[in-house]
Design an enzyme around this catalytic site. Structure first.
Site, PDB file in Angstrom:
ATOM      1  CD  GLU A  41      50.654  16.671  70.850  1.00 11.62           C
ATOM      2  OE1 GLU A  41      51.492  17.488  71.581  1.00 11.62           O
ATOM      3  OE2 GLU A  41      49.446  16.687  71.261  1.00 11.62           O
ATOM      4  CE  LYS A 113      51.658  21.590  70.745  1.00 10.20           C
ATOM      5  NZ  LYS A 113      51.157  20.688  71.986  1.00 10.20           N
ATOM      6  CB  CYS A 155      48.191  18.836  69.619  1.00 11.57           C
ATOM      7  SG  CYS A 155      46.926  18.421  70.934  1.00 11.57           S
TER       8      CYS A 155
END
Length: 272
Positions: A41, A113, A155
């Site tokens: 990330e 995300k 993440c």
């Protein structure tokens, strides 16, 4: 049995330096026989100073960098799964965008995300990702990669089983979880969460991670992992230093596990 490479990074605030690290890793990965390089990330820019980062994010640089990354994948003949980088989105906010660059065609697959890291930890760390970033809206899978059907996450997404259930329903072979986990949350939850997600989806999980002390002042946990569908950790790159790791992905293992514990086939919809 395709070989994959995992880049563990200590990304900083200079995108050009980060890009050089990535392209060197891609070259090394190719020469070691890897078909895909997985990257963490915020690999191209890890900077919690949003005023400083804004100069890069809201310029033409992210588009230019993506084009250069696509060219590198084709020139080096290796797919590159860029964990994410910040890009401009709607209403003046940004997106934390994962990108997949193929060595064989010009199309770039992207995933934003979904889950924003808005937390206040006991050690005093406080993060408010939603103050600058807009959450993604779409579940993304890539149908044809050297490791089969690939699901994309980033993440903090790993804490939300519904996303992984959606990827499981699409029968993903591999799920990418690039990350920049904090030290305290990594020590407590990183391994158990990734192993659980692999088991739930009966799929490989590949988690390239940031590690160490960064130029913006943060510290990340590292321990880039590859986990097989049974929950076995095949690769753990530790929490001490950046580096390049390799792992063979035995895709026949997926069918073996799903035959023994057919949880995807046995799943029932929950009542409201």
């Amino acid at each position: 049995m395709p070989k994959i490479a995992v880049l563990q990074m200590t990304s900083g605030i200079d995108p050009e330096e980060n890009f050089r690290t990535i392209t060197q890793a891609a070259s090394d990965a190719y020469h070691n026989g890897a078909k895909i390089l997985f990257i963490p990330e915020m690999a191209l820019l890890l900077d919690r100073n949003r005023n400083r980062a804004k100069q890069w994010v809201e310029s033409d640089s992210p588009d230019q960098m993506a084009a250069r990354m696509a060219s590198s994948a084709q020139f080096l003949e290796i797919d590159i799964a860029l964990g994410s980088m910040p890009v401009s989105a709607r209403d003046g906010r940004w997106a934390n965008r994962s990108m997949y660059f193929s060595a064989s065609h010009n199309r770039v697959e992207t995933y934003d995300k979904m889950h924003m890291f808005d937390v206040k930890l006991a050690n005093g760390e406080s993060w408010q990702e939603s103050a600058a970033y807009e959450p993604g809206r779409d579940v993304i899978t890539i149908e044809e990669t050297p490791v089969g059907r690939l699901g994309l996450t980033v993440c903090y997404d790993v804490r939300f089983p519904a996303l992984f259930e959606a990827l499981g329903k699409r029968w993903c072979d591999v799920i990418a979880v690039p990350a920049a986990f904090t030290q305290p949350t990594g020590e407590a939850h990183w391994h158990v969460l990734l192993r659980a997600r692999a088991i739930e989806a009966s799929a490989f999980v590949i988690a390239a991670a940031q590690v160490g002390k960064h130029a913006d002042g943060r510290e990340t946990y590292g321990h880039s992992l590859v986990v097989d569908p049974w929950g076995e950790v095949l690769l753990d790159m530790g929490g001490d230093a950046p580096g390049l790791g390799f792992c063979d992905i035995d895709l026949s293992r997926i069918a073996e596990v799903r035959a023994q514990v057919p949880s995807l086939a046995n799943r029932r919809e929950m009542p409201n």
